[in-house]
Design a protein around this motif. Structure first.
Motif, PDB file in Angstrom:
ATOM      1  N   PRO A 215     -47.140  -2.793  91.170  1.00  0.00           N
ATOM      2  CA  PRO A 215     -46.099  -3.829  91.130  1.00  0.00           C
ATOM      3  C   PRO A 215     -46.399  -4.910  90.095  1.00  0.00           C
ATOM      4  N   SER A 216     -45.344  -5.468  89.517  1.00  0.00           N
ATOM      5  CA  SER A 216     -45.492  -6.594  88.595  1.00  0.00           C
ATOM      6  C   SER A 216     -45.891  -7.850  89.360  1.00  0.00           C
ATOM      7  N   ASN A 217     -45.372  -7.984  90.574  1.00  0.00           N
ATOM      8  CA  ASN A 217     -45.750  -9.088  91.468  1.00  0.00           C
ATOM      9  C   ASN A 217     -45.856  -8.566  92.886  1.00  0.00           C
ATOM     10  N   LEU A 218     -46.817  -9.082  93.621  1.00  0.00           N
ATOM     11  CA  LEU A 218     -46.969  -8.788  95.044  1.00  0.00           C
ATOM     12  C   LEU A 218     -47.281 -10.101  95.733  1.00  0.00           C
ATOM     13  N   TRP A 219     -46.589 -10.385  96.845  1.00  0.00           N
ATOM     14  CA  TRP A 219     -46.834 -11.634  97.562  1.00  0.00           C
ATOM     15  C   TRP A 219     -46.501 -11.462  99.044  1.00  0.00           C
ATOM     16  N   PRO A 220     -47.132 -12.253  99.916  1.00  0.00           N
ATOM     17  CA  PRO A 220     -46.861 -12.182 101.346  1.00  0.00           C
ATOM     18  C   PRO A 220     -45.645 -13.031 101.700  1.00  0.00           C
ATOM     19  N   GLU A 221     -45.139 -12.803 102.891  1.00  0.00           N
ATOM     20  CA  GLU A 221     -43.947 -13.518 103.337  1.00  0.00           C
ATOM     21  C   GLU A 221     -44.156 -15.032 103.335  1.00  0.00           C
ATOM     22  N   ASP A 222     -45.389 -15.482 103.597  1.00  0.00           N
ATOM     23  CA  ASP A 222     -45.631 -16.931 103.628  1.00  0.00           C
ATOM     24  C   ASP A 222     -45.959 -17.500 102.237  1.00  0.00           C
ATOM     25  N   ARG A 223     -46.001 -16.644 101.207  1.00  0.00           N
ATOM     26  CA  ARG A 223     -46.211 -17.052  99.809  1.00  0.00           C
ATOM     27  C   ARG A 223     -47.544 -17.766  99.598  1.00  0.00           C
ATOM     28  N   SER A 224     -48.531 -17.435 100.385  1.00  0.00           N
ATOM     29  CA  SER A 224     -49.824 -18.119 100.290  1.00  0.00           C
ATOM     30  C   SER A 224     -50.662 -17.618  99.118  1.00  0.00           C
ATOM     31  N   TRP A 225     -50.333 -16.463  98.573  1.00  0.00           N
ATOM     32  CA  TRP A 225     -50.999 -15.940  97.384  1.00  0.00           C
ATOM     33  C   TRP A 225     -49.998 -15.072  96.610  1.00  0.00           C
TER      34      TRP A 225
END
Length: 263
Positions: A215-225
């Protein structure tokens, strides 16, 4: 383990709206997030033949094979052959990659940089073709080197990073995440390709059959990283809490560094 296409479902491209606010001009190659609050770049792995370096370059090999007429040489990476007319074959692959197999060893950027008496990444630059220029002065690397892949973290590095994210995240494998694939990966300029799934299944995204890259970007639902792979670079940026960044810097399987000039 669930099949990657079953584990990761397509969702609305609106999920990238907050990333557009952070980096409005780069969705075609991936969204680069600012330091939130800390950041690190993971350098894509390169490898060297056990016999050592040779002066013959990847371009020399390509042109020699082509001139011989014995066989049409393989075009490097996903490059259109027509684009190679008059161009230098660098040896750098575009998209997925990993350890080449028997006879090759990992070549750390730091090891090569020390040999040339230069920094691995020059001040003001990002990990890419401006780096380690003495190792590829003509643009083409020694044929005894598999240089860092462009646009995608190597397979071993991706899997290691996912294991660190699982260990760091308070929800672990169960954390719901989003994966964005930029237009240069998908070839679709009309819609945002976003998948949703569990962090515990993120390692398998590397070999998603519909994609040519992680993926070009990967992030968690809470956007912590956030993980960021630019299609034009040889490094993958991770932003998040200092504890996560320190764990990446300390990991012996990854080669990573802070770039203070990269916000």
């Amino acid at each position: 383990m669930a099949d990657v296409e079953d584990a990761w479902e397509p969702v609305s491209g609106e999920a990238t709206g907050w990333l557009k606010d952070l980096d409005p001009d780069h969705n075609h190659a991936g969204y680069q997030p600012p330091r939130r609050p800390d950041a690190v770049w993971i350098l894509h792995s390169m490898y060297v033949w056990n016999g050592g370096l040779v002066t013959t370059t990847h371009d020399d090999v390509y042109q020699s094979a082509r001139a011989s007429g014995l066989a049409e040489p393989e075009a490097p990476g996903e490059i259109d052959r027509d684009l190679l007319e008059g161009a230098v074959v660098t040896g750098t692959r575009l998209g997925r990659g990993g350890h080449p197999g028997a006879g090759w060893r990992r070549l750390r950027w730091a090891e090569l940089a020390r040999g040339f008496g230069e920094p691995a990444v020059p001040e003001g630059a990002l990990p890419g073709n401006r780096c380690l220029r003495q190792a590829h002065p003509t643009g083409s690397w020694s044929a005894a080197v598999e240089p860092p892949a462009e646009g995608c973290l190597d397979r071993e590095g991706w899997r290691r990073l996912m294991s660190l994210l699982v260990r760091h995240d308070v929800e672990g494998e169960a954390r719901r995440c989003y994966a964005y694939y930029c237009s240069l990966v998908t070839g679709d300029w009309d819609r945002e390709a976003v998948l949703a799934g569990r962090l515990g299944d993120a390692a398998e995204l590397y070999d998603h059959p519909a994609m040519s890259s992680c993926p070009s970007n990967l992030w968690p639902e809470d956007r912590s990283w956030i993980v960021y792979c630019d299609w034009d670079l040889w490094g993958t940026k991770v932003v998040g809490p200092a504890s996560l960044i320190e764990s990446i810097l300390a990991d012996p399987e990854l080669e990573a560094l802070r770039l203070p000039w990269s916000t």
